[in-house]
Design a protein around this motif. Structure first.
Motif, PDB file in Angstrom:
ATOM      1  N   GLN A 184       1.001   2.994  14.449  1.00 18.24           N
ATOM      2  CA  GLN A 184       0.385   2.851  13.121  1.00 18.24           C
ATOM      3  C   GLN A 184       1.359   3.301  12.026  1.00 18.24           C
ATOM      4  O   GLN A 184       1.562   2.600  11.037  1.00 18.24           O
TER       5      GLN A 184
ATOM      6  N   THR B 232       0.843  -1.196   0.000  1.00 21.60           N
ATOM      7  CA  THR B 232       0.000   0.000   0.000  1.00 21.60           C
ATOM      8  C   THR B 232       0.876   1.242   0.000  1.00 21.60           C
ATOM      9  O   THR B 232       2.080   1.174   0.280  1.00 21.60           O
TER      10      THR B 232
ATOM     11  N   THR C  65      -6.561  -1.169  11.847  1.00 20.93           N
ATOM     12  CA  THR C  65      -5.724  -2.347  11.626  1.00 20.93           C
ATOM     13  C   THR C  65      -4.746  -2.502  12.779  1.00 20.93           C
ATOM     14  O   THR C  65      -4.590  -3.585  13.346  1.00 20.93           O
ATOM     15  N   THR C  66      -4.102  -1.409  13.149  1.00 24.64           N
ATOM     16  CA  THR C  66      -3.148  -1.436  14.256  1.00 24.64           C
ATOM     17  C   THR C  66      -3.837  -1.851  15.546  1.00 24.64           C
ATOM     18  O   THR C  66      -3.338  -2.713  16.278  1.00 24.64           O
TER      19      THR C  66
ATOM     20  N   SER D  58       0.797   3.589   2.183  1.00 22.48           N
ATOM     21  CA  SER D  58       1.263   3.840   3.552  1.00 22.48           C
ATOM     22  C   SER D  58       2.431   2.928   3.931  1.00 22.48           C
ATOM     23  O   SER D  58       3.106   3.174   4.928  1.00 22.48           O
ATOM     24  N   SER D  59       2.669   1.877   3.136  1.00 17.74           N
ATOM     25  CA  SER D  59       3.813   1.001   3.397  1.00 17.74           C
ATOM     26  C   SER D  59       5.130   1.677   3.049  1.00 17.74           C
ATOM     27  O   SER D  59       6.184   1.257   3.523  1.00 17.74           O
TER      28      SER D  59
ATOM     29  N   HIS E 296       0.602   0.988   8.592  1.00 17.83           N
ATOM     30  CA  HIS E 296      -0.809   0.682   8.389  1.00 17.83           C
ATOM     31  C   HIS E 296      -1.546   1.894   7.850  1.00 17.83           C
ATOM     32  O   HIS E 296      -1.364   3.007   8.346  1.00 17.83           O
ATOM     33  N   LYS E 297      -2.393   1.672   6.859  1.00 21.62           N
ATOM     34  CA  LYS E 297      -3.182   2.754   6.280  1.00 21.62           C
ATOM     35  C   LYS E 297      -4.249   3.226   7.257  1.00 21.62           C
ATOM     36  O   LYS E 297      -4.523   4.409   7.385  1.00 21.62           O
ATOM     37  N   ASP E 298      -4.834   2.280   7.972  1.00 20.51           N
ATOM     38  CA  ASP E 298      -5.953   2.562   8.867  1.00 20.51           C
ATOM     39  C   ASP E 298      -5.561   2.213  10.302  1.00 20.51           C
ATOM     40  O   ASP E 298      -5.044   1.133  10.574  1.00 20.51           O
TER      41      ASP E 298
END
Length: 140
Positions: free
Chosen positions: A104, A8, A114-115, A10-11, A109-111
């Motif tokens: 995060q 992603t 998730t974290t 955000s990665s 993590h994008k969201d």
């Protein structure tokens, strides 16, 4: 140099390292240059990787898993995966007081959900600390 695109957007991130880790990596880099120079390899190129095999090439992707498995077996240690170290890192970040947002971003993590869903479990030590912290606050 792009070896593999991240999953992603955000990665794609930069993770900061502490001064001691930087010093260890700088020492490793000097040792690497010395060893490879003796073997006839040029490690002064801009695209030189930090961790390479004896031929100054990237390790095959399974190599770190193989090393870990051999160490665990040799010393009769409990099984952990390389991804397990990521989980441990996240848990220790929370234990050290890092915010959910900091963790995060460090994990990419994008969201934030998730974290929270994967990594934000509370250790027994933190449960006890929470009670003590609350009592200290309200009884100031």
């Amino acid at each position: 140099m792009i070896i593999q695109e991240p999953k992603t957007k955000s990665s794609q991130r930069v993770n900061m390292l502490d001064r001691n880790t930087i010093l260890i990596l700088q020492k490793w880099r000097l040792n690497q240059k010395e060893w490879y120079l003796k073997a006839g390899y040029n490690t002064s190129k801009e695209d030189q990787f930090l961790f390479t095999n004896k031929f100054n090439e990237l390790y095959y992707p399974q190599a770190p898993n193989d090393w870990l498995y051999n160490i665990l077996e040799k010393y009769d240690l409990p099984k952990i995966t390389l991804h397990g170290f990521r989980h441990t890192h996240a848990s220790l970040l929370f234990e050290s007081g890092a915010s959910i947002k900091e963790v995060q971003e460090r994990l990419g993590h994008k969201d934030v959900k998730t974290t929270m869903n994967i990594y934000a479990h509370v250790s027994p030590e933190k449960v006890k600390e929470t009670g003590e912290r609350f009592a200290s606050y309200v009884n100031f």
